[in-house]
Design a protein around this motif. Structure first.
Motif, PDB file in Angstrom:
ATOM      1  N   LEU A 106       0.875  -0.877  -0.089  1.00 55.45           N
ATOM      2  CA  LEU A 106       0.130  -0.177   0.097  1.00 55.45           C
ATOM      3  C   LEU A 106       1.469   1.664   0.392  1.00 55.45           C
ATOM      4  O   LEU A 106       0.750   2.131  -0.513  1.00 55.45           O
ATOM      5  CB  LEU A 106      -1.129  -0.199   1.338  1.00 55.45           C
ATOM      6  N   THR A 107       1.919   1.422   1.093  1.00 55.88           N
ATOM      7  CA  THR A 107       3.103   2.388   0.587  1.00 55.88           C
ATOM      8  C   THR A 107       3.627   2.531  -0.441  1.00 55.88           C
ATOM      9  O   THR A 107       4.251   3.744  -0.965  1.00 55.88           O
ATOM     10  CB  THR A 107       3.724   2.067   2.385  1.00 55.88           C
ATOM     11  N   THR A 108       3.560   1.044  -1.227  1.00 50.27           N
ATOM     12  CA  THR A 108       4.628   1.273  -2.730  1.00 50.27           C
ATOM     13  C   THR A 108       3.523   2.180  -3.956  1.00 50.27           C
ATOM     14  O   THR A 108       4.255   2.787  -4.481  1.00 50.27           O
ATOM     15  CB  THR A 108       5.389   0.174  -3.012  1.00 50.27           C
ATOM     16  N   VAL A 109       2.094   1.193  -4.186  1.00 49.00           N
ATOM     17  CA  VAL A 109       1.668   1.786  -5.047  1.00 49.00           C
ATOM     18  C   VAL A 109       0.783   2.941  -4.876  1.00 49.00           C
ATOM     19  O   VAL A 109       0.154   3.239  -5.897  1.00 49.00           O
ATOM     20  CB  VAL A 109       1.098   0.664  -5.568  1.00 49.00           C
ATOM     21  N   GLY A 110       1.400   3.280  -3.961  1.00 48.06           N
ATOM     22  CA  GLY A 110      -0.036   4.578  -3.795  1.00 48.06           C
ATOM     23  C   GLY A 110      -2.023   4.027  -4.568  1.00 48.06           C
ATOM     24  O   GLY A 110      -2.482   3.005  -4.138  1.00 48.06           O
ATOM     25  N   ASN A 111      -2.818   4.686  -5.764  1.00 49.93           N
ATOM     26  CA  ASN A 111      -3.553   3.837  -6.001  1.00 49.93           C
ATOM     27  C   ASN A 111      -3.734   4.061  -7.090  1.00 49.93           C
ATOM     28  O   ASN A 111      -4.534   3.980  -7.984  1.00 49.93           O
ATOM     29  CB  ASN A 111      -4.852   5.913  -5.769  1.00 49.93           C
TER      30      ASN A 111
END
Length: 248
Positions: A131-136
């Motif tokens: 989640l912290t890597t791919v964003g939205n």
């Protein structure tokens, strides 16, 4: 009665009934570019062996082989996507993510499109890293079908946290975990291999395959119980912070 119970626990059709609520919760993922353009394909780790006398396809345990193979298949449909491997296994000379990378490259994936995340040690940490890597950005999450509900529950948990934090106007809404993520389940490694109408009398003979699947079913149901406790603990801790008096 005991013999009947033992028989049922070692026959595949009955074990499949226990596995079905987990494995059939998410549909097969359609990776055709006309359906959705992916920016990321993320594979959760499973297991491998450091056995140089084995070919690469045998060094990956079946769960990892299925996950990485499915991710490679999806990548060939959408080669613009970055292919991520996560997870760390204690007691291995070669990092699990590196083993997955080697297999993906051998199967034709461009090395420059691969990203490795070897710090996470469990499903929750892997989802946090995701989640912290791919964003939205659009992301296909690949893992075993029986493991997918637990993985997606963490995704949903952090999404719900984002909503509650935003409503509260708290500073946590700026945390990269608390975003409206576009994570789509791409299950693989199914233990259920046939539908009910395809069953034959021979399928009700006890088998080692059924016993192995039963162990996996128990593991995942226990994992969901532990996950619920972890989520409750996290929510309680966040509520205690929210209830603290604010400085004037």
């Amino acid at each position: 009665m005991l013999l009947l119970l033992l028989w049922g626990a070692s026959t595949k059709p009955l074990v499949d009934q226990l596995a079905a609520p987990l494995e059939l919760q998410y549909k097969l993922f359609d990776a055709s570019p006309t359906q959705m353009r992916l920016q990321h394909i993320w594979v959760l780790g499973c297991n491998h062996q450091d056995s140089d006398f084995l070919p690469l396809t045998s060094q990956l345990e079946p769960c990892s082989l299925a996950r990485v193979s499915e991710a490679v298949r999806l990548w060939h449909q959408q080669p613009q996507a970055l292919l991520h491997f996560s997870g760390h296994i204690e007691g291995r000379q070669t990092e699990h993510t590196e083993m997955a990378r080697r297999y993906a490259v051998a199967m034709g994936v461009t090395s420059g499109q691969i990203r490795l995340h070897q710090l996470p040690h469990n499903t929750r940490q892997e989802i946090q890293t995701l989640l912290t890597t791919v964003g939205n950005e659009n992301t296909a999450l690949v893992t075993s079908a029986m493991h997918m509900p637990r993985a997606m529950r963490w995704v949903q948990f952090y999404h719900e946290q984002s909503v509650s934090q935003a409503i509260a106007g708290a500073q946590q809404q700026h945390n990269p975990l608390f975003k409206n993520h576009q994570i789509m389940a791409a299950p693989t490694d199914f233990t259920i291999r046939r539908t009910t109408h395809q069953l034959q009398a021979s399928h009700f003979i006890p088998s080692v395959t059924a016993i192995s699947a039963l162990g996996y079913v128990h593991y995942e149901y226990l994992g969901l119980v532990l996950q619920q406790w972890q989520m409750s603990q996290t929510e309680a801790e966040q509520n205690s912070i929210t209830d603290l008096p604010q400085p004037e």
